[in-house]
Design an enzyme around this catalytic site. Structure first.
Site, PDB file in Angstrom:
ATOM      1  N   GLY A 139       0.543  -5.613   0.898  1.00 32.22           N
ATOM      2  CA  GLY A 139      -0.588  -5.884   0.022  1.00 32.22           C
ATOM      3  C   GLY A 139      -0.150  -6.471  -1.313  1.00 32.22           C
ATOM      4  O   GLY A 139      -0.926  -7.173  -1.972  1.00 32.22           O
ATOM      5  N   GLU A 198       0.087 -10.053  -0.637  1.00 31.85           N
ATOM      6  CA  GLU A 198      -1.277 -10.564  -0.427  1.00 31.85           C
ATOM      7  C   GLU A 198      -1.992 -10.753  -1.762  1.00 31.85           C
ATOM      8  O   GLU A 198      -2.721 -11.724  -1.952  1.00 31.85           O
ATOM      9  CB  GLU A 198      -2.064  -9.613   0.485  1.00 31.85           C
ATOM     10  CG  GLU A 198      -1.529  -9.650   1.915  1.00 31.85           C
ATOM     11  CD  GLU A 198      -2.241  -8.676   2.822  1.00 31.85           C
ATOM     12  OE1 GLU A 198      -2.125  -7.463   2.557  1.00 31.85           O
ATOM     13  OE2 GLU A 198      -2.904  -9.103   3.763  1.00 31.85           O
ATOM     14  N   GLU A 219       3.772  -5.301   7.315  1.00 31.25           N
ATOM     15  CA  GLU A 219       2.756  -4.430   7.931  1.00 31.25           C
ATOM     16  C   GLU A 219       3.010  -4.180   9.410  1.00 31.25           C
ATOM     17  O   GLU A 219       2.775  -3.087   9.920  1.00 31.25           O
ATOM     18  CB  GLU A 219       1.355  -5.033   7.747  1.00 31.25           C
ATOM     19  CG  GLU A 219       0.776  -4.886   6.351  1.00 31.25           C
ATOM     20  CD  GLU A 219       1.176  -5.980   5.391  1.00 31.25           C
ATOM     21  OE1 GLU A 219       2.180  -6.690   5.672  1.00 31.25           O
ATOM     22  OE2 GLU A 219       0.510  -6.144   4.361  1.00 31.25           O
ATOM     23  N   ALA A 226       0.832  -1.205   0.000  1.00 30.71           N
ATOM     24  CA  ALA A 226       0.000   0.000   0.000  1.00 30.71           C
ATOM     25  C   ALA A 226       0.864   1.252   0.000  1.00 30.71           C
ATOM     26  O   ALA A 226       1.994   1.234   0.483  1.00 30.71           O
ATOM     27  CB  ALA A 226      -0.886  -0.009   1.234  1.00 30.71           C
TER      28      ALA A 226
HETATM   29  C1  LIG Z   1      -4.973  -1.339   3.781  1.00 31.70           C
HETATM   30  C2  LIG Z   1      -3.652  -1.985   3.989  1.00 31.70           C
HETATM   31  C3  LIG Z   1      -3.170  -2.703   2.806  1.00 31.70           C
HETATM   32  C4  LIG Z   1      -1.969  -3.202   2.643  1.00 31.70           C
HETATM   33  C5  LIG Z   1      -0.936  -3.107   3.659  1.00 31.70           C
HETATM   34  C6  LIG Z   1       0.385  -2.686   3.073  1.00 31.70           C
HETATM   35  O1  LIG Z   1       0.732  -3.010   1.972  1.00 31.70           O
HETATM   36  S1  LIG Z   1       1.367  -1.751   4.081  1.00 31.70           S
HETATM   37  C7  LIG Z   1       2.787  -1.408   3.062  1.00 31.70           C
HETATM   38  C8  LIG Z   1       3.666  -2.581   2.996  1.00 31.70           C
HETATM   39  N1  LIG Z   1       4.840  -2.252   2.256  1.00 31.70           N
HETATM   40  C9  LIG Z   1       5.933  -1.816   2.844  1.00 31.70           C
HETATM   41  O2  LIG Z   1       6.001  -1.676   4.043  1.00 31.70           O
HETATM   42  C10 LIG Z   1       7.083  -1.515   1.938  1.00 31.70           C
HETATM   43  C11 LIG Z   1       7.843  -0.365   2.462  1.00 31.70           C
HETATM   44  N2  LIG Z   1       8.929  -0.040   1.598  1.00 31.70           N
HETATM   45  C12 LIG Z   1      10.101  -0.679   1.663  1.00 31.70           C
HETATM   46  O3  LIG Z   1      10.319  -1.611   2.394  1.00 31.70           O
HETATM   47  C13 LIG Z   1      11.184  -0.141   0.791  1.00 31.70           C
HETATM   48  O4  LIG Z   1      10.874   1.166   0.440  1.00 31.70           O
HETATM   49  C14 LIG Z   1      11.409  -0.954  -0.497  1.00 31.70           C
HETATM   50  C15 LIG Z   1      10.150  -1.058  -1.311  1.00 31.70           C
HETATM   51  C16 LIG Z   1      11.930  -2.359  -0.148  1.00 31.70           C
HETATM   52  C17 LIG Z   1      12.522  -0.241  -1.299  1.00 31.70           C
HETATM   53  O5  LIG Z   1      13.645   0.004  -0.483  1.00 31.70           O
HETATM   54  P1  LIG Z   1      14.823   1.005  -0.910  1.00 31.70           P
HETATM   55  O6  LIG Z   1      15.765   1.117   0.220  1.00 31.70           O
HETATM   56  O7  LIG Z   1      15.408   0.553  -2.159  1.00 31.70           O
HETATM   57  O8  LIG Z   1      14.102   2.424  -1.192  1.00 31.70           O
HETATM   58  P2  LIG Z   1      13.456   3.416  -0.137  1.00 31.70           P
HETATM   59  O9  LIG Z   1      13.043   2.660   1.063  1.00 31.70           O
HETATM   60  O10 LIG Z   1      14.367   4.546   0.080  1.00 31.70           O
HETATM   61  O11 LIG Z   1      12.107   3.891  -0.857  1.00 31.70           O
HETATM   62  C18 LIG Z   1      12.110   4.713  -2.029  1.00 31.70           C
HETATM   63  C19 LIG Z   1      11.051   5.790  -1.907  1.00 31.70           C
HETATM   64  O12 LIG Z   1       9.757   5.172  -1.868  1.00 31.70           O
HETATM   65  C20 LIG Z   1       9.063   5.582  -0.673  1.00 31.70           C
HETATM   66  N3  LIG Z   1       8.252   4.448  -0.247  1.00 31.70           N
HETATM   67  C21 LIG Z   1       8.703   3.224   0.033  1.00 31.70           C
HETATM   68  N4  LIG Z   1       7.697   2.413   0.365  1.00 31.70           N
HETATM   69  C22 LIG Z   1       6.559   3.173   0.272  1.00 31.70           C
HETATM   70  C23 LIG Z   1       5.190   2.894   0.476  1.00 31.70           C
HETATM   71  N5  LIG Z   1       4.741   1.672   0.802  1.00 31.70           N
HETATM   72  N6  LIG Z   1       4.316   3.900   0.323  1.00 31.70           N
HETATM   73  C24 LIG Z   1       4.716   5.138  -0.031  1.00 31.70           C
HETATM   74  N7  LIG Z   1       6.029   5.460  -0.275  1.00 31.70           N
HETATM   75  C25 LIG Z   1       6.925   4.485  -0.103  1.00 31.70           C
HETATM   76  C26 LIG Z   1      10.158   5.924   0.306  1.00 31.70           C
HETATM   77  O13 LIG Z   1       9.687   6.783   1.295  1.00 31.70           O
HETATM   78  C27 LIG Z   1      11.165   6.572  -0.609  1.00 31.70           C
HETATM   79  O14 LIG Z   1      10.706   7.878  -0.876  1.00 31.70           O
HETATM   80  P3  LIG Z   1      11.674   9.115  -0.659  1.00 31.70           P
HETATM   81  O15 LIG Z   1      10.829  10.306  -0.952  1.00 31.70           O
HETATM   82  O16 LIG Z   1      12.809   8.915  -1.592  1.00 31.70           O
HETATM   83  O17 LIG Z   1      12.132   9.056   0.769  1.00 31.70           O
END
Ligand SMILES: CC/C=C\CC(=O)SCCNC(=O)CCNC(=O)[C@H](O)C(C)(C)COP(=O)(O)OP(=O)(O)OC[C@H]1O[C@@H](n2cnc3c(N)ncnc32)[C@H](O)[C@@H]1OP(=O)(O)O
Length: 746
Positions: free
Chosen positions: A128, A131, A151, A89
């Site tokens: 998600g 999922e 999550e 998400a």
């Molecule tokens: C209703 C509920 C439904 C579903 C539940 C969910 O899905 S909750 C979300 C689950 N997903 C996560 O927790 C993933 C979180 N992200 C990560 O673990 C890492 O970002 C990822 C994808 C492995 C990539 O890692 P990396 O180190 O390569 O990059 P970075 O973390 O610096 O991320 C790059 C930019 O993307 C932004 N970002 C990352 N994840 C999200 C997200 N889920 N939503 C919105 N934005 C996200 C992150 O902040 C970085 O942005 P920046 O502006 O450069 O700081």
């Protein structure tokens, strides 16, 4: 060919549908490739990530519906775009009004489809995203992909069926582990666990399309995970009891891991539909919780600290780091050894210098075994000859960067910096691992003060995630950028801070420790103070933590500062420089009680080096006598007072640090406290906590405590804190504006 919306504007999704005709047959056969546009990239990040937003979910619902309703479509492949399946998400949407189709029915419809649906996973399938893949009938992944249900790290649980499908697919113990830790697994591990059906090194979408073609028309009865039962286990109750104990121990007071265990239990004990109801109920308790807000704030805060800036205008995106291939460490005590290990683990060639022969010999034994243990833990290999040892500073002549980690004594450090300035190449970066001494003064001992910065590691240096990178008045942007980048390479969260006594972390800690001592004087016990802090979520209270780190460390600093003078009597014993002072820590050290290392401190231990803290009647008598000697009448102190006195004074110092520009924003302070001082992550960090409690309340409580203790000036609310309240207490992400306005007026 389908005529699908192909709006390619950023932030929006587009879909394309390809008809793939089966070769050598006349029957039309189509695949649905759902491609969703990623969030725009603002910085130098790559690859591009794909997150569910409302429009993305709508796109998937519409195109799946269309594909399933089309007779000509025989099977479906779902993939991401630009090499990423789905990172889950869009977390930024959580705080807003949620719109668009919900995930649960979307995934349900995919699973219920009577055509095979194959997930082609590249990059990440997280939250998600995974999922969704679990709702598909088959999962094919690239070998480099990462999968997980993170999550819990955002204060939530996988509520789109993740807690119900994963245990049914891979068994309860493995699912409990993944869901309660939120850890990401490699494709290889996911295959082994049974999450994936196939892993490829080739083009995943091509492989998935080929596979989808091969299973057309086959029965899907055994492919719908929701119809599975969890593999039976002999003693379910003790398994869940153990899991509960583990999560409670790992993050005291965190509610999401507990809810995760409860949801998985529902999967193990209830039919799928009821399990889904339970998952929903549990998610409802988490979704709007303060802990979820705190953890989601912290997710972005950790990333914000990488975008550092200094008051002189140096910035993360305009300052070029220098390459560092060979580094040196001077001083191989506990810190120096840990730093040597961290550098070697980051792949650098290291020169480790110790001028005392005995200490050098011990380090030569200790460092390789630390490296070995690290390699076993992390499943990595270390080049055994990446470290060379020397007894002389001359050995660092050709290194790119030096980290000085000698004893915390200014005269000694001055000497080392003078020597380094002569021995090293003119462009070598000289770093000090001091935890509080003046970086500018050390820089002034060298020929190139612009190449001097502080790199303040936390013990054990090869384990702890935090690194404070301390810039001095003359540190060049390149020097700061190099230290920040090196920290990142070592797997640290590097936070840039300005130069002042104790920098950000220890400066705030001092105020917290002082209040804890004052509370003892007023009637509290170490047990009471520690219990309050541990119930708040710290892994250890302040006294247990001090026993672990060694009481003599602070004592030495206080002696050097001329504070630790136990010969003073009467009222002057408890006053220094006109302010309240507690000599309790100094007195304990004079009794030879240095904490765990001597088997006695604020608590007693079964032997020197013992770990289990037991209440010590000697200490209680000592406190009684001390109070009687100073005419202090003990009073009843409750947990609320302990928390307010210890935490609000620390927070107040944090505001002072922001005001002075020592830290650029509240996120920096919060990252320092979570990664370096055990502040519970589910409380977001001290500055976020202040925002949650309410700035007005923090001011009101501080004022009240200051009235009661007028000789403690640090209880007086800081100017910035008052100004924020005067500005209507804006939310934490707007504080920088208030700080900026103030700076521009100066
Ligand atoms: C209703 C509920 C439904 C579903 C539940 C969910 O899905 S909750 C979300 C689950 N997903 C996560 O927790 C993933 C979180 N992200 C990560 O673990 C890492 O970002 C990822 C994808 C492995 C990539 O890692 P990396 O180190 O390569 O990059 P970075 O973390 O610096 O991320 C790059 C930019 O993307 C932004 N970002 C990352 N994840 C999200 C997200 N889920 N939503 C919105 N934005 C996200 C992150 O902040 C970085 O942005 P920046 O502006 O450069 O700081």
């Amino acid at each position: 060919m389908y005529n699908l919306p192909t709006n390619t504007k950023k932030w929006q999704f587009d879909i394309f549908l390809k008809k793939i005709f089966k070769k050598k047959t006349d029957a039309p056969f189509a695949q649905l490739l759902i491609n969703v546009h990623p969030l725009p990239l603002f910085h130098v990040k790559s690859p591009i990530f794909l997150f569910y937003s409302a429009s993305v979910r709508q796109g998937i619902v519409d195109s799946v519906k269309r594909a399933l309703g089309d007779q000509k479509v025989k099977s479906v492949v779902i993939c991401g775009q630009n090499g990423v399946f789905c990172g889950g998400a869009d977390i930024r949407e959580f705080g807003r009004q949620m719109s668009g189709p919900p995930l649960v029915p979307m995934i349900h419809d995919i699973e219920a489809a009577n055509k095979p649906v194959v997930a082609a996973i590249e990059g990440s399938a997280l939250g998600g995203g995974l999922e969704l893949a679990l709702g598909c009938h088959y999962r094919i992944s690239h070998s480099k992909a990462k999968l997980g249900l993170p999550e819990v790290t955002l204060g939530l649980l996988p509520a789109a069926g993740g807690t119900q499908r994963l245990p049914r697919l891979i068994g309860v113990p493995a699912a409990l582990n993944l869901i309660t830790t939120g850890r990401h697994v490699t494709a290889a591990e996911a295959l082994q666990l049974g999450i994936l059906d196939h892993v490829t090194e080739h083009n995943t979408v091509d492989v998935a399309v080929k596979f989808a073609l091969s299973v057309t028309g086959e029965s899907l009865d055994g492919r719908r995970i929701s119809s599975f039962s969890c593999a039976p286990l002999s003693d379910l109750d003790s398994l869940f009891e153990e899991a509960m104990l583990k999560v409670r121990g790992a993050a005291r007071g965190a509610i999401a891991p507990v809810a995760c265990v409860q949801a998985v239990r529902a999967a193990a004990t209830l039919p799928y539909a009821q399990g889904m109801e339970r998952e929903k109920e549990l998610m409802a308790t988490l979704f709007h919780s303060g802990q979820a807000r705190a953890l989601q704030y912290f997710f972005f805060a950790q990333r914000a600290v990488g975008r550092w800036s200094t008051p002189s205008g140096a910035r993360w995106d305009t300052s070029q780091p220098r390459p560092v291939r060979k580094a040196a460490v001077i001083g191989l005590g506990t810190m120096g050894r840990g730093i040597t290990v961290a550098l070697a683990q980051a792949g650098l060639s290291v020169v480790a210098v110790e001028t005392h022969a005995k200490q050098l010999m011990e380090a030569k034994k200790a460092v390789p075994s630390m490296l070995k243990r690290g390699a076993v833990r992390g499943g990595t290999t270390i080049e055994p000859d990446s470290i060379t040892y020397s007894e002389t500073v001359q050995a660092v002549a050709d290194v790119d960067l030096v980290i000085e980690a000698v004893f915390e004594d200014m005269a000694l450090k001055e000497k080392v910096f003078q020597q380094l300035s002569i021995v090293c190449k003119p462009d070598t970066l000289l770093c000090t691992n001091t935890s509080s001494l003046d970086v500018d003064h050390l820089a002034s001992q060298t020929r190139h003060p612009e190449l001097v910065v502080g790199m303040h590691f936390f013990a054990p240096a090869h384990v702890m995630k935090l690194l404070e990178v301390v810039y001095g008045r003359r540190s060049s942007p390149a020097a700061v950028a190099t230290a920040m980048q090196l920290g990142k390479k070592m797997g640290k969260v590097s936070v840039a801070v300005g130069n002042c006594r104790g920098f950000a972390g220890n400066r705030m800690l001092k105020r917290y420790l002082e209040q804890a001592f004052f509370l003892l004087e007023e009637g509290a016990t170490p047990e009471l103070v520690d219990r309050a802090l541990e119930e708040f979520g710290f892994p250890m209270g302040v006294f247990r933590m001090s026993d672990l780190s060694g009481l003599d460390v602070g004592w030495r600093v206080r002696k050097a500062d001329g504070l630790a003078d136990t010969s003073l009597t009467g009222t002057s014993a408890r006053v220094r420089q006109g302010c309240r002072y507690s000599p309790l820590g100094d007195l304990l050290c004079e009794h030879g009680r240095f904490g765990q290392k001597t088997g006695r401190g604020w608590y007693q231990y079964d032997k020197p080096g013992g770990r289990v803290a037991k209440s010590d009647p000697w200490l209680h008598n000592f406190l009684d006598e001390y109070r009687a000697r100073h005419g202090l009448v003990p009073r009843c102190i409750d947990q609320q007072e302990v928390l307010e006195r210890c935490l609000f004074v620390l927070i107040n110092e944090g505001f002072q640090i922001l005001e002075e520009g020592i830290a650029a924003g509240p996120e920096d302070i919060d990252a320092i406290y979570v990664f370096g001082y055990g502040w519970p992550r589910h409380r977001g960090g001290p500055m976020f906590y202040a925002d949650m409690v309410g700035l007005e309340r923090v001011v009101e409580r501080l004022e009240r405590y200051h009235q009661a203790h007028p000789n403690v000036p640090y209880l007086q609310p800081s100017g910035l804190l008052r100004r924020l309240v005067a500005n209507g207490s804006p939310p934490i992400h707007k504080w920088r504006n208030v700080i900026k306005n103030r700076n521009s007026q100066l």
